[in-house]
Scaffold this motif. Structure first.
Motif, mmCIF file in Angstrom:
data_model
loop_
_atom_site.group_PDB
_atom_site.id
_atom_site.type_symbol
_atom_site.label_atom_id
_atom_site.label_comp_id
_atom_site.label_asym_id
_atom_site.label_seq_id
_atom_site.Cartn_x
_atom_site.Cartn_y
_atom_site.Cartn_z
ATOM 1 N N GLY A 83 0.819 -1.210 0.000
ATOM 2 C CA GLY A 83 0.000 0.000 0.000
ATOM 3 C C GLY A 83 0.852 1.260 0.000
ATOM 4 N N LEU A 84 1.931 1.230 0.778
ATOM 5 C CA LEU A 84 2.830 2.388 0.813
ATOM 6 C C LEU A 84 3.497 2.615 -0.532
ATOM 7 C CD1 LEU A 84 4.528 1.877 4.307
ATOM 8 C CD2 LEU A 84 2.886 3.666 3.678
ATOM 9 N N LEU A 85 3.936 1.529 -1.176
ATOM 10 C CA LEU A 85 4.611 1.659 -2.464
ATOM 11 C C LEU A 85 3.646 2.160 -3.546
ATOM 12 C CD1 LEU A 85 6.779 -1.596 -2.407
ATOM 13 C CD2 LEU A 85 7.632 0.752 -2.312
ATOM 14 N N VAL A 86 2.424 1.616 -3.558
ATOM 15 C CA VAL A 86 1.439 2.064 -4.546
ATOM 16 C C VAL A 86 1.091 3.532 -4.310
ATOM 17 C CG1 VAL A 86 -0.928 1.766 -5.369
ATOM 18 C CG2 VAL A 86 0.507 -0.249 -4.926
ATOM 19 N N GLY A 87 0.889 3.908 -3.035
ATOM 20 C CA GLY A 87 0.608 5.306 -2.710
ATOM 21 C C GLY A 87 1.764 6.219 -3.082
ATOM 22 N N LEU A 88 2.992 5.726 -2.907
ATOM 23 C CA LEU A 88 4.174 6.501 -3.285
ATOM 24 C C LEU A 88 4.195 6.743 -4.793
ATOM 25 C CD1 LEU A 88 6.839 7.752 -2.251
ATOM 26 C CD2 LEU A 88 7.921 5.521 -2.646
ATOM 27 N N GLY A 89 3.746 5.744 -5.565
ATOM 28 C CA GLY A 89 3.666 5.921 -7.013
ATOM 29 C C GLY A 89 2.674 6.994 -7.402
ATOM 30 N N PHE A 90 1.471 6.975 -6.770
ATOM 31 C CA PHE A 90 0.467 8.018 -7.016
ATOM 32 C C PHE A 90 1.042 9.400 -6.700
ATOM 33 C CE2 PHE A 90 -3.111 4.878 -6.830
ATOM 34 C CZ PHE A 90 -3.802 5.328 -7.939
ATOM 35 N N ALA A 91 1.672 9.507 -5.526
ATOM 36 C CA ALA A 91 2.193 10.803 -5.084
ATOM 37 C C ALA A 91 3.289 11.296 -6.026
ATOM 38 C CB ALA A 91 2.736 10.680 -3.661
ATOM 39 N N THR A 92 4.147 10.400 -6.471
ATOM 40 C CA THR A 92 5.241 10.788 -7.359
ATOM 41 C C THR A 92 4.714 11.278 -8.695
ATOM 42 O OG1 THR A 92 6.692 9.158 -6.311
ATOM 43 C CG2 THR A 92 7.380 10.034 -8.444
ATOM 44 N N ARG A 93 3.704 10.581 -9.245
ATOM 45 C CA ARG A 93 3.129 11.018 -10.518
ATOM 46 C C ARG A 93 2.492 12.390 -10.376
ATOM 47 N NH1 ARG A 93 1.614 5.542 -10.840
ATOM 48 N NH2 ARG A 93 -0.604 5.917 -10.459
ATOM 49 N N CYS A 94 1.861 12.620 -9.235
ATOM 50 C CA CYS A 94 1.251 13.923 -8.997
ATOM 51 C C CYS A 94 2.313 15.023 -8.982
ATOM 52 C CB CYS A 94 0.489 13.900 -7.669
ATOM 53 S SG CYS A 94 -0.238 15.479 -7.202
ATOM 54 N N VAL A 95 3.385 14.802 -8.240
ATOM 55 C CA VAL A 95 4.470 15.788 -8.148
ATOM 56 C C VAL A 95 5.119 16.003 -9.517
ATOM 57 C CG1 VAL A 95 6.746 16.254 -7.164
ATOM 58 C CG2 VAL A 95 4.905 15.377 -5.704
ATOM 59 N N ALA A 96 5.348 14.899 -10.243
ATOM 60 C CA ALA A 96 5.978 15.007 -11.560
ATOM 61 C C ALA A 96 5.143 15.865 -12.499
ATOM 62 C CB ALA A 96 6.185 13.611 -12.154
ATOM 63 N N ASN A 97 3.812 15.708 -12.431
ATOM 64 C CA ASN A 97 2.941 16.484 -13.311
ATOM 65 C C ASN A 97 2.825 17.938 -12.898
ATOM 66 O OD1 ASN A 97 2.160 14.654 -15.359
ATOM 67 N ND2 ASN A 97 0.852 13.580 -13.910
ATOM 68 N N LEU A 98 3.145 18.230 -11.649
ATOM 69 C CA LEU A 98 3.140 19.625 -11.208
ATOM 70 C C LEU A 98 4.483 20.303 -11.457
ATOM 71 C CD1 LEU A 98 1.206 19.366 -7.811
ATOM 72 C CD2 LEU A 98 0.384 20.368 -9.949
ATOM 73 N N VAL A 99 5.569 19.542 -11.420
ATOM 74 C CA VAL A 99 6.906 20.131 -11.482
ATOM 75 C C VAL A 99 7.554 19.959 -12.850
ATOM 76 C CG1 VAL A 99 9.230 20.049 -10.503
ATOM 77 C CG2 VAL A 99 7.245 19.793 -9.001
ATOM 78 N N ILE A 100 7.484 18.742 -13.414
ATOM 79 C CA ILE A 100 8.205 18.455 -14.658
ATOM 80 C C ILE A 100 7.378 18.814 -15.890
ATOM 81 C CG2 ILE A 100 9.277 16.647 -16.047
ATOM 82 C CD1 ILE A 100 9.935 15.173 -13.452
ATOM 83 N N THR A 101 6.144 18.321 -15.936
ATOM 84 C CA THR A 101 5.335 18.455 -17.155
ATOM 85 C C THR A 101 5.187 19.903 -17.640
ATOM 86 O OG1 THR A 101 4.124 16.469 -16.515
ATOM 87 C CG2 THR A 101 3.126 17.863 -18.205
#
Length: 396
Positions: free
Chosen positions: A43-61
């Motif tokens: 659950g922590l790893l899956v949640g970490l994936g969600f959080a990372t994609r969110c950050v990537a779309n706010l910072v990188i994209t």
């Protein structure tokens, strides 16, 4: 073949990427389990994936805002995704190494969806393709990836999950190394100016749009996490549940395929109102009955609650000023489709544990709230005449 049309290039890239995504989303937790990871840590790893994609779309994209940079960015992100998927083989069962692999892969994977959508938006504005008929290939490939990996895992073992994901990303990379017949080029000086996300988030029309799509798409959280459990407890076989999920994606593909014909002339507000009404009907039925005939209708409504709402969101993004398209696409993927769904998934877990199927009434209520947010098309900039270096043809 070596220089496909814009429709051919993007639809083929969608096929490769979403094939891999169809492996990653449903099956990656199973791979973690096969490495001895506990349910809590999964659950922590899956949640970490969600959080990372969110950050990537706010910072990188948002930094990749000029359309001529989209293809190089997608190529480099595909290369990096290949490397970081393969890195999972070297984690050796270590939770912390798996966490590093999860973060690195999702940093690359996260921007791919909005950037590829931004390319489709660019060509759609130039009347070179129909977004719905282009995007449907991603949905078809998602089904194919989920189906193929299930067969391969049953026959050859759990590591086929990683190998199959590698195959999909490699396919998208190889197909993406060709140039489309008409390269994307910024046609105005406005397109070359990168808007700040913080400024966009102070614009009330943009905030209303994000709230509206968050309510409609976020209403799927309980469905994604607990519908299979609910239907199994009601006595439906796993095979039946699988067919029902497939039916939902078939409805999604059908709406994408015929969206131009079905919704031509529809106002953006009308699309969102119908989608919100579909949310109320779909989740109200889900909370009320587990009859197989009702479940068939519930799954057919996926074409309304997800696909129609997505088409409306893309139409809104396409109607914005040209230099804002990638930024809006990033916000759409990061907030409504990322952070808000993650939050609602967590709340749905608590709700399902305490209320059972009544959690779906909460999801239906989100459709009611969505009706209070009226969103019209964004104001387009005054674009300079479009200069095209080849004779494009609309792809149908």
């Amino acid at each position: 073949m070596l220089n496909p049309s814009p429709y051919g290039w993007i639809s083929q890239y969608f096929i490769g990427f979403f094939f891999a995504y169809g492996v990653y989303l449903p099956f990656w937790a199973l791979w973690f389990e096969g490495q001895g990871v506990t349910a809590t840590d999964i659950g922590l790893l899956v949640g970490l994936g969600f959080a990372t994609r969110c950050v990537a779309n706010l910072v990188i994209t948002p930094r990749i805002h000029r359309v001529e940079h989209l293809i190089p960015a997608l190529r480099w992100l595909s290369v990096a995704s290949l490397v970081f998927i393969a890195f999972h083989f070297f984690t050796g069962g270590s939770f912390w190494l798996m966490a590093v692999a999860t973060v690195l892969f999702n940093l690359c994977c996260g921007p791919i969806v909005p950037l590829s959508d931004a390319m489709a938006n660019h060509y759609s504005r130039l009347k070179m393709l129909d977004y719905g008929r282009t995007r449907l290939w991603g949905s078809v490939a998602f089904i194919a990836g989920s189906t193929v990996v299930g067969f391969l895992v049953a026959r050859y073992g759990i590591d086929m999950i990683v190998y199959t994901a590698l195959f999909g990303v490699l396919g998208s990379l190889l197909l993406g190394m060709r140039n489309p017949s008409v390269m994307p080029v910024s046609e105005t000086e406005t397109e070359q100016v990168r808007p700040k996300l913080s400024k966009l988030l102070t614009e009330w029309p943009v905030v209303k749009f994000l709230i509206l799509v968050a309510l409609i798409q976020g209403s799927h959280a309980a469905y994604y996490s607990f519908s299979a459990i609910h239907w199994k407890d009601a006595g439906h076989a796993e095979s039946t549940i699988g067919y029902l999920w497939s039916l939902g994606v078939v409805a999604e593909v059908a709406v994408f395929a015929f969206s131009k014909r079905l919704f031509s002339g529809w106002a953006l507000r009308t699309l969102f109102v119908v989608a919100a009404a579909g949310v109320m009907l779909r989740w109200g039925l889900t909370a009320s009955t587990t009859s197989i005939f009702a479940l068939i209708l519930i799954q057919l409504l996926h074409g309304v609650t997800f696909a129609m709402a997505h088409i409306a969101a893309i139409q809104y993004i396409q109607s914005a000023e040209s230099n804002k398209m990638v930024a809006l696409q990033a916000l759409y993927n990061a907030l409504p489709l990322g952070a808000f769904i993650a939050l609602m998934t967590a709340l749905s877990g608590w709700g399902y544990e305490n209320w059972g199927a009544n959690i779906f009434w909460v999801m239906a209520g989100m459709g009611v709230l969505a009706l209070f947010f009226k969103v019209d098309e964004a104001t387009k900039d005054e674009q300079a005449p479009v200069v095209v270096k080849a004779e494009p043809k609309a792809q149908n």
